[in-house]
Design a protein around this motif. Structure first.
Motif, short mmCIF file in Angstrom:
data_model
loop_
_atom_site.label_atom_id
_atom_site.label_comp_id
_atom_site.label_asym_id
_atom_site.label_seq_id
_atom_site.Cartn_x
_atom_site.Cartn_y
_atom_site.Cartn_z
N SER A 25 0.85 -1.20 0.00
CA SER A 25 0.00 0.00 0.00
C SER A 25 0.87 1.24 0.00
O SER A 25 1.80 1.36 0.81
CB SER A 25 -0.92 0.01 1.22
N GLN A 30 -5.27 4.20 3.15
CA GLN A 30 -5.64 2.92 2.57
C GLN A 30 -4.93 1.76 3.26
O GLN A 30 -5.46 0.66 3.35
CB GLN A 30 -5.40 2.94 1.05
N LEU A 34 -6.90 -1.42 4.90
CA LEU A 34 -6.61 -2.82 4.66
C LEU A 34 -6.42 -3.58 5.97
O LEU A 34 -6.90 -4.71 6.12
CB LEU A 34 -5.36 -2.96 3.79
N LEU A 39 -6.60 -7.65 6.74
CA LEU A 39 -5.70 -8.12 5.69
C LEU A 39 -4.22 -7.96 6.07
O LEU A 39 -3.36 -7.94 5.20
CB LEU A 39 -5.99 -7.36 4.39
N LEU A 43 -0.41 -7.88 3.81
CA LEU A 43 0.21 -6.57 3.55
C LEU A 43 1.70 -6.67 3.86
O LEU A 43 2.10 -6.75 5.02
CB LEU A 43 -0.46 -5.50 4.40
N LEU A 121 -12.30 -2.19 -3.01
CA LEU A 121 -11.19 -2.96 -2.47
C LEU A 121 -11.69 -4.20 -1.72
O LEU A 121 -11.05 -5.25 -1.75
CB LEU A 121 -10.33 -2.10 -1.54
N LEU A 125 -10.38 -7.85 -2.88
CA LEU A 125 -9.56 -8.62 -1.95
C LEU A 125 -10.35 -9.69 -1.20
O LEU A 125 -9.88 -10.24 -0.21
CB LEU A 125 -8.87 -7.67 -0.97
#
Length: 261
Positions: A25, A30, A34, A39, A43, A121, A125
């Motif tokens: 990212s 953002q 996430l 997530l 990441l 998103l 995802l």
């Protein structure tokens, strides 16, 4: 590996793996989104300005700043998806990255764009239910605010030179959501002279905590220049971070209303 062809918020076609496992990212708001969507394990890279939540981001590799990416570090991390933003990231670097990796870009000017980004998103995802629920909660929260304050405002983001927020920005949409009118009419982020600021003579002057870190001493300086204006420090993240931070913005704006009235 199976892929899906999607359209990002800049209208670009992006071929993305069905289940990206190594995400980088390039945008603080953002990154936080996430992580709040659960997530974190996927990441693998973030910018040095991606600071929330603190206990989680410290374990994620830094790939430079939003405007100056460390390309070598990004290549080492071998991402299968990079998520950026038109305003935050430089076009040349995005073009370079797009030649090698799937790069999904957001382009956000108002709350509806932010909600679209969250939902998109989530779908991309495979956390669609969580993202849709988050977007709905944010939308309901802002609808419940109503018109809170009246008057004109100038919102400053930099001190030397003095730089303000104008129309055609996400922050401007947040200002409108409070019920205030932006005294600055030039689009985006115009420079202001002291005399032009005094000519605007707004009811309120907001000194943002970012990107320039305004402090109490700056209140005194600007209060002398604008004796009839109410000058206050505001949390820039609440006005400019367009991901899950918006869940907290609603309560912040309610408290701000009490401060201003």
């Amino acid at each position: 590996m199976m892929h899906q062809l999607v359209i990002d918020q800049m209208g670009r076609e992006v071929e993305v793996p069905l289940a990206p496992q190594r995400i980088i990212s390039l945008v603080p708001s953002q990154t936080e989104l996430l992580l709040d969507l659960g997530l974190g394990e996927r990441l693998v890279g973030r910018t040095k300005f991606c600071i929330h939540p603190v206990d989680v981001v410290r374990n994620i590799a830094i790939i430079g700043g939003t405007k100056k990416l460390n390309m070598d570090r990004i290549h080492e991390l071998q991402p299968d998806l990079i998520i950026g933003n038109k305003e935050e990231n430089k076009e040349g670097q995005i073009i370079e990255l797009s030649a090698k990796y799937p790069v999904w870009m957001s382009d956000i000017y108002d709350l509806s764009d932010a909600l679209e980004m969250i939902r998109d998103l989530g779908s991309l995802l495979a956390v669609e239910a969580q993202a849709d629920a988050m977007a709905a909660e944010i939308s309901d929260g802002f609808e419940g605010l109503g018109k809170m304050i009246s008057g004109s405002v100038v919102y400053l983001i930099w001190d030397k030179p003095i730089m303000a927020v104008g129309p055609n920005t996400f922050i401007n949409d947040m200002i409108r959501g409070l019920g205030l009118s932006n005294a600055v009419t030039k689009n985006r982020y115009p420079d202001l002279s002291i005399s032009s600021l005094q000519d605007l003579n707004p009811d309120f002057l907001f000194l943002s905590s970012e990107p320039f870190p305004y402090k109490d001493k700056h209140i005194k300086t600007y209060q002398k220049l604008l004796p009839t204006t109410k000058v206050i420090l505001v949390d820039g993240e609440m006005f400019s971070w367009y991901g899950s931070r918006l869940l907290k913005s609603v309560d912040y704006f309610r408290e701000l209303r009490n401060t201003l009235t």
